[in-house]
Design a protein around this motif. Structure first.
Motif: not given
Length: 267
Positions: A225-238
């Protein structure tokens, strides 16, 4: 039997130097049924008030820019104080720059309410705070007994926040790692039933850790389970391609993280 906290049970400490903004937020809070509201101008006054306040049901709502320190510094000071680290914190701000808001996201804050905001948006933040304070319902202790969970996050405040939620679920065997590299070492030695990881970390980030688990670890099937503040959709897709079981944004609602944990464990 656990007592459920409602909005009427909340005691709000509002830290807002603008009298006009304080009046607006106070009116919204009262419309939502909050009866106990204290308004203060500075973070220093807020910290002093909290040392003498009853903490049960206390929620802090703060502006970002205060006369003596930033709201990000206020929440950091709260998380560094053992007595205050579990007090729900809501930030109200027109700031959108990720580098400014990141300390709040990593602190275990309940919500960030962006100006201009509606009463409904503030209401959702209040319900998230109440949900954080309420114990989880209908937890089958037999299902979580003996569970081993690995929390991977370079933020101490985030690790403490997640640990508290897990412990409320009845999970006692919790191990912490400060980054993916340390997590790999722990995964080589210990069997885990669930891995909860941040994305942005030094040495090895959450995507790299997930890829390692799925392709190189002897625990390739463990839920991640990833809990993150990352907003970059490309990185989240990866990250999704790497094989995470679920992704949850920071700041997260307690009910959401409990639900995602439950879903990850039953897959």
């Amino acid at each position: 039997m656990a007592i459920t906290i409602s909005l009427a049970d909340l005691s709000v400490l509002l830290v807002e130097p603008s009298h006009m903004q304080a009046g607006l937020v106070t009116k919204m809070l009262r419309n939502q049924g909050v009866r106990h509201i204290q308004v203060l101008d500075t973070a220093g006054d807020a910290l002093a008030a909290m040392t003498n306040a009853r903490l049960d049901g206390l929620v802090v709502i703060s502006s970002l820019y205060l006369p003596d320190m930033a709201g990000t510094e206020l929440v950091t000071a709260m998380r560094d104080d053992e007595a205050l680290e579990a007090v729900p914190f809501i930030l109200i701000s027109s700031e959108t720059r990720p580098q400014v808001l990141e300390p709040v996201r990593q602190s275990g804050a309940c919500s960030i309410v962006t100006k201009p905001f509606t009463e409904q948006q503030l209401s959702r933040a209040l319900f998230a705070a109440a949900d954080y304070l309420n114990p989880p319902a209908d937890v089958d202790l037999a299902e979580v007994e003996g569970m081993r969970v690995l929390i991977v996050d370079d933020s101490l405040a985030s690790r403490h926040h997640l640990r508290r939620l897990l412990e409320e679920l009845g999970i006692e065997k919790i191990t912490e790692a400060i980054d993916g590299k340390q997590a790999v070492s722990l995964l080589e030695q210990t069997m885990f039933d669930l891995v909860i990881t941040d994305y942005n970390m030094p040495e090895m980030d959450g995507r790299e850790l997930t890829e390692y688990i799925r392709t190189q670890s002897w625990q390739a099937e463990v839920p991640v389970l990833m809990v993150t503040s990352e907003q970059n959709m490309g990185r989240l897709a990866a990250v999704e391609r790497a094989g995470v079981s679920a992704i949850c944004d920071k700041p997260f609602e307690a009910g959401s993280i409990r639900r995602l944990i439950s879903e990850a464990l039953t897959r």
